[in-house]
Design an enzyme around this catalytic site. Structure first.
Site, PDB file in Angstrom:
ATOM      1  N   ALA A  65      48.992 -65.924 171.812  1.00 21.53           N
ATOM      2  CA  ALA A  65      48.145 -65.177 172.729  1.00 21.53           C
ATOM      3  C   ALA A  65      46.720 -65.220 172.193  1.00 21.53           C
ATOM      4  O   ALA A  65      46.500 -65.402 170.988  1.00 21.53           O
ATOM      5  CB  ALA A  65      48.644 -63.746 172.826  1.00 21.53           C
ATOM      6  N   GLU A 112      56.981 -68.190 171.965  1.00 19.84           N
ATOM      7  CA  GLU A 112      57.714 -67.343 172.927  1.00 19.84           C
ATOM      8  C   GLU A 112      57.749 -67.994 174.306  1.00 19.84           C
ATOM      9  O   GLU A 112      58.767 -67.952 174.998  1.00 19.84           O
ATOM     10  CB  GLU A 112      57.063 -65.957 172.981  1.00 19.84           C
ATOM     11  CG  GLU A 112      57.262 -65.205 171.666  1.00 19.84           C
ATOM     12  CD  GLU A 112      56.445 -63.919 171.562  1.00 19.84           C
ATOM     13  OE1 GLU A 112      55.271 -63.922 171.988  1.00 19.84           O
ATOM     14  OE2 GLU A 112      56.982 -62.919 171.071  1.00 19.84           O
TER      15      GLU A 112
HETATM   16  N1  CO8 Z   1      43.609 -67.045 169.909  1.00 18.81           N
HETATM   17  C1  CO8 Z   1      42.294 -67.334 170.066  1.00 18.81           C
HETATM   18  N2  CO8 Z   1      41.719 -68.431 169.535  1.00 18.81           N
HETATM   19  C2  CO8 Z   1      42.491 -69.255 168.804  1.00 18.81           C
HETATM   20  C3  CO8 Z   1      43.855 -69.007 168.598  1.00 18.81           C
HETATM   21  C4  CO8 Z   1      44.420 -67.840 169.198  1.00 18.81           C
HETATM   22  N3  CO8 Z   1      45.730 -67.539 169.102  1.00 18.81           N
HETATM   23  N4  CO8 Z   1      44.364 -69.998 167.828  1.00 18.81           N
HETATM   24  C5  CO8 Z   1      43.347 -70.827 167.581  1.00 18.81           C
HETATM   25  N5  CO8 Z   1      42.207 -70.395 168.156  1.00 18.81           N
HETATM   26  C6  CO8 Z   1      40.873 -71.009 168.115  1.00 18.81           C
HETATM   27  C7  CO8 Z   1      40.210 -70.783 166.767  1.00 18.81           C
HETATM   28  O1  CO8 Z   1      39.623 -69.503 166.701  1.00 18.81           O
HETATM   29  C8  CO8 Z   1      39.209 -71.906 166.768  1.00 18.81           C
HETATM   30  O2  CO8 Z   1      38.109 -71.537 167.560  1.00 18.81           O
HETATM   31  P1  CO8 Z   1      36.587 -71.791 167.008  1.00 18.81           P
HETATM   32  O3  CO8 Z   1      36.484 -73.294 166.995  1.00 18.81           O
HETATM   33  O4  CO8 Z   1      35.739 -71.148 168.041  1.00 18.81           O
HETATM   34  O5  CO8 Z   1      36.528 -71.197 165.658  1.00 18.81           O
HETATM   35  C9  CO8 Z   1      39.932 -73.045 167.483  1.00 18.81           C
HETATM   36  O6  CO8 Z   1      40.990 -72.413 168.230  1.00 18.81           O
HETATM   37  C10 CO8 Z   1      40.558 -74.046 166.538  1.00 18.81           C
HETATM   38  O7  CO8 Z   1      41.368 -73.343 165.613  1.00 18.81           O
HETATM   39  P2  CO8 Z   1      41.227 -73.498 164.024  1.00 18.81           P
HETATM   40  O8  CO8 Z   1      39.833 -73.868 163.636  1.00 18.81           O
HETATM   41  O9  CO8 Z   1      41.806 -72.273 163.390  1.00 18.81           O
HETATM   42  O10 CO8 Z   1      42.175 -74.775 163.787  1.00 18.81           O
HETATM   43  P3  CO8 Z   1      43.072 -75.107 162.535  1.00 18.81           P
HETATM   44  O11 CO8 Z   1      43.596 -76.478 162.761  1.00 18.81           O
HETATM   45  O12 CO8 Z   1      42.355 -74.845 161.263  1.00 18.81           O
HETATM   46  O13 CO8 Z   1      44.306 -74.052 162.597  1.00 18.81           O
HETATM   47  C11 CO8 Z   1      46.034 -72.785 163.684  1.00 18.81           C
HETATM   48  C12 CO8 Z   1      45.178 -74.058 163.699  1.00 18.81           C
HETATM   49  C13 CO8 Z   1      46.997 -72.815 162.481  1.00 18.81           C
HETATM   50  C14 CO8 Z   1      46.847 -72.811 164.969  1.00 18.81           C
HETATM   51  C15 CO8 Z   1      45.125 -71.532 163.610  1.00 18.81           C
HETATM   52  O14 CO8 Z   1      44.145 -71.629 164.616  1.00 18.81           O
HETATM   53  C16 CO8 Z   1      45.861 -70.236 163.785  1.00 18.81           C
HETATM   54  O15 CO8 Z   1      46.473 -69.741 162.844  1.00 18.81           O
HETATM   55  N6  CO8 Z   1      45.781 -69.651 164.996  1.00 18.81           N
HETATM   56  C17 CO8 Z   1      46.323 -68.339 165.285  1.00 18.81           C
HETATM   57  C18 CO8 Z   1      47.832 -68.371 165.367  1.00 18.81           C
HETATM   58  C19 CO8 Z   1      48.362 -66.992 165.636  1.00 18.81           C
HETATM   59  O16 CO8 Z   1      48.220 -66.073 164.864  1.00 18.81           O
HETATM   60  N7  CO8 Z   1      49.063 -66.823 166.776  1.00 18.81           N
HETATM   61  C20 CO8 Z   1      49.649 -65.567 167.179  1.00 18.81           C
HETATM   62  C21 CO8 Z   1      48.716 -64.829 168.082  1.00 18.81           C
HETATM   63  S1  CO8 Z   1      49.292 -63.200 168.512  1.00 18.81           S
HETATM   64  C22 CO8 Z   1      50.441 -63.496 169.708  1.00 18.81           C
HETATM   65  O17 CO8 Z   1      50.686 -64.599 170.103  1.00 18.81           O
HETATM   66  C23 CO8 Z   1      51.145 -62.312 170.268  1.00 18.81           C
HETATM   67  C24 CO8 Z   1      51.902 -62.706 171.514  1.00 18.81           C
HETATM   68  C25 CO8 Z   1      52.692 -61.586 172.046  1.00 18.81           C
HETATM   69  C26 CO8 Z   1      52.034 -60.944 173.195  1.00 18.81           C
HETATM   70  C27 CO8 Z   1      52.954 -60.020 173.881  1.00 18.81           C
HETATM   71  C28 CO8 Z   1      52.236 -58.912 174.565  1.00 18.81           C
HETATM   72  C29 CO8 Z   1      53.162 -57.966 175.235  1.00 18.81           C
END
Ligand code: CO8
Length: 258
Positions: A65, A112
């Site tokens: 998300a 999910e």
């Molecule tokens: N949300 C927003 N932006 C994101 C997300 C995300 N989940 N994932 C990546 N991005 C963005 C980064 O912020 C980045 O943006 P910017 O270039 O502006 O800085 C861009 O995408 C590229 O990402 P990275 O530079 O971090 O790329 P890497 O290759 O270094 O890393 C990863 C990739 C490992 C995927 C890393 O981005 C990461 O860890 N992302 C977050 C993963 C995460 O924590 N996901 C869980 C989110 S919470 C969730 O999903 C809850 C769902 C349940 C909801 C239910 C409600 C009822």
């Protein structure tokens, strides 16, 4: 219908939906989940569509998300809006089969979403995880529930409590994905599986999907009875006569969904 966050193409009775927010690794926001629900709703209504495939990019199916969208929200905000509930329900409602074709990251809501599909085909680059614990929250769209049912309690607990990722090979071993294919061939393989399903009679396919889904909600004896009754019900169809006659005549069946 024109969409901003997904790309939809229909060919050979298969609707291919690509998640398309490349700047944020296909992070899921309300717009994307709303559009996905709408596209699946359209696919359900369209007689030309028999199967759907949902995929992302080479780098990410979806990295969860959208954290930036959620970060400032309060309990009152998410509870009052019932965050993602209508969108999840819209996605889960389709009665036609849905295959998730996953390359790269399928994290949090991305994992999910993949688990909402009927089965997952993974590229050898796929990485699955429920990292919400790292953000001070927990899974909220099935990560603690569907994952546990799919891979068992021990591995699900390991995943959701440590927030670690699982690669494609481990995911296949654990039963999370049905098969692992080379990344370059992912969409082709998923479309191939979808076309194979599209050749079957739609009534059998719909009955199978409904039976497997209902079985998750029922005790074993009720699930077995439901399965048997659905099996009996298919004898009311022309497709049953055609399928069995074609076997006896040693020819390919021509199903007419009747
Ligand atoms: N949300 C927003 N932006 C994101 C997300 C995300 N989940 N994932 C990546 N991005 C963005 C980064 O912020 C980045 O943006 P910017 O270039 O502006 O800085 C861009 O995408 C590229 O990402 P990275 O530079 O971090 O790329 P890497 O290759 O270094 O890393 C990863 C990739 C490992 C995927 C890393 O981005 C990461 O860890 N992302 C977050 C993963 C995460 O924590 N996901 C869980 C989110 S919470 C969730 O999903 C809850 C769902 C349940 C909801 C239910 C409600 C009822």
């Amino acid at each position: 219908m024109a969409y901003k966050t997904i790309i939809v193409e229909t060919e050979d009775n298969v609707c291919l939906i690509r998640l398309n927010r490349p700047e944020v690794m296909n992070a899921l926001n309300l717009e994307l989940l709303g559009e996905l629900g709408a596209a699946l709703g359209e696919a359900q209504k369209n007689d030309k569509v028999r199967v759907c495939v949902i995929t992302g990019s080479d780098k990410a199916f979806a990295a969860g998300a959208d954290i930036k969208m959620m970060s400032e929200k309060s309990f009152v905000d998410v509870f009052t809006a019932d965050l993602f509930t209508p969108e999840e329900q819209a996605i889960s409602r389709i009665r036609k089969p849905v295959i998730a074709a996953v390359a790269g990251y399928a994290l949090g809501g991305g994992c999910e979403l993949a688990m909402m599909a009927d089965f997952i085909i993974a590229a050898d680059t796929a990485k699955f995880g429920q990292p919400e614990v790292n953000l001070g929250v927990m899974p909220g769209m099935g990560g603690s529930v569907r994952l546990t049912r799919l891979v068992g309690r021990a591995k699900a607990m390991d995943m959701v409590l440590t927030g670690r990722m699982m690669d494609a090979e481990e995911a296949e071993r654990a039963g999370l994905v049905s098969r692992v294919v080379p990344a370059k061939k992912l969409v082709e393989e998923a479309l191939g599986a979808a076309r194979k399903i599209a050749e079957k009679g739609a009534l059998s396919v719909m009955a199978i999907k409904e039976t497997v889904q209902r079985a998750d909600e029922m005790p074993l004896s009720e699930a077995l009875l439901f399965e048997r009754r659905m099996f009996h019900a298919l004898f009311a169809t022309e497709d049953q006569k055609e399928g069995m006659t074609a076997f006896i005549d040693k020819r390919e069946p021509q199903f007419r969904d009747k």
